[in-house]
Design an enzyme around this catalytic site. Sequence first.
Site, PDB file in Angstrom:
ATOM      1  N   GLU A  59       0.856  -1.188   0.000  1.00  0.00           N
ATOM      2  CA  GLU A  59       0.000   0.000   0.000  1.00  0.00           C
ATOM      3  C   GLU A  59       0.891   1.235   0.000  1.00  0.00           C
ATOM      4  O   GLU A  59       1.963   1.245   0.611  1.00  0.00           O
ATOM      5  CB  GLU A  59      -0.878  -0.015   1.248  1.00  0.00           C
ATOM      6  CG  GLU A  59      -1.809   1.183   1.378  1.00  0.00           C
ATOM      7  CD  GLU A  59      -2.441   1.273   2.763  1.00  0.00           C
ATOM      8  OE1 GLU A  59      -3.580   1.762   2.860  1.00  0.00           O
ATOM      9  OE2 GLU A  59      -1.793   0.859   3.761  1.00  0.00           O
ATOM     10  N   LYS A 129     -10.366  -0.407  -0.168  1.00  0.00           N
ATOM     11  CA  LYS A 129     -10.192  -0.629   1.273  1.00  0.00           C
ATOM     12  C   LYS A 129     -11.485  -0.351   2.035  1.00  0.00           C
ATOM     13  O   LYS A 129     -12.042   0.749   1.966  1.00  0.00           O
ATOM     14  CB  LYS A 129      -9.072   0.271   1.788  1.00  0.00           C
ATOM     15  CG  LYS A 129      -8.640   0.030   3.222  1.00  0.00           C
ATOM     16  CD  LYS A 129      -7.462   0.925   3.528  1.00  0.00           C
ATOM     17  CE  LYS A 129      -6.835   0.649   4.876  1.00  0.00           C
ATOM     18  NZ  LYS A 129      -5.661   1.531   5.108  1.00  0.00           N
ATOM     19  N   CYS A 161      -3.957  -3.146   4.607  1.00  0.00           N
ATOM     20  CA  CYS A 161      -3.467  -2.578   5.854  1.00  0.00           C
ATOM     21  C   CYS A 161      -4.422  -2.785   7.034  1.00  0.00           C
ATOM     22  O   CYS A 161      -4.534  -3.893   7.543  1.00  0.00           O
ATOM     23  CB  CYS A 161      -3.143  -1.100   5.649  1.00  0.00           C
ATOM     24  SG  CYS A 161      -1.887  -0.469   6.803  1.00  0.00           S
TER      25      CYS A 161
END
Length: 330
Positions: A59, A129, A161
């Site tokens: 990322e 995300k 993440c």
Amino acid sequence: MPTGTISSSEDMVGVAVVNYQVPVVNNKDEVLANCFRIADFVDGVKRGYPGLDLIIFPEYSTQGFHLTKWRELSTTVPGPETEIFSEACRRNNVWGVFSITGELNLQGNPWDTFLLINNKGEIVLNYHKINPWVPMEPWYPGDRTTVVEGPKGIKIGAMICYDANIPELSRDLALKGAELIVLIQGYMNPAREQQRIVTQVRAWENLVYLANANLAGRDKTYSYFGHSSIVDYDGTIIVECDGTPDQVTYALLSVSSIRDSRKNWTAENHLFNLNHRGYSIETLKGGLGACPYDYIQEWSSNSKSFMKKTESITKFKTAEKRVLARTKIR
């Protein structure tokens, strides 16, 4: 799974994770220059690991994590950045995972995007995300998990993440058939040890391979701890980088092995055991399958009520989030 080799086979998927040096870019020209650097990595890693089937970048590896210029550095998908990545995948006959932060979005703020590009240069997975990092990330949240068939037939699910801290997300991917969860991160100190543990737990509890690529080095704001890794479906780390920027590590993942384990394991088969509770006393009925978790039922039936309940046991209320979003994210 085997380590110490640079080859692969029909059953073994060769996977590389890149401890990419966090880029510091200030304009679109610098972003594109960094994209060509990423493409050079694809070329070099394929030369060094001829069995490479899938290469994974972290990322924020494309545009960096710029707290003030994030909007002007955003782009379209497909776009000039993805053209560079697609060409690198085509000429090396490999699949690649790349990050776009952010992808322009007509609904509002840009998305934090995970792209899987196949060896023909086609974008086959575009995941947004679902859980942006509160309170720093401005990204518009995604609304669905995604699983697709990857190289040599392995089924790939996507996480970005902070998503990994939400166990429901990886479980959803596993129940959609994911055999390899790819986690791309721009995670910084002091969360190194927690994140190393999380990757192992998510792999074990879902009987899934997990490949994690994280940034390394320092930008103007954070120090990123690297430790990109590939984890076996029994939760053991197969290979792992340290904190050095631009390290690459490589491992082989057996498609037949994970499918055999999911089919034949019993006491350790968490996916089966999730909703086959009481199997030993309900053999003829196949176990107790009803959902026993109140929060899941309430969340799905009354999301506003569920939100209020979670806020009642936390200090960080929705109104405070909005204030922080207005004052800190510009």
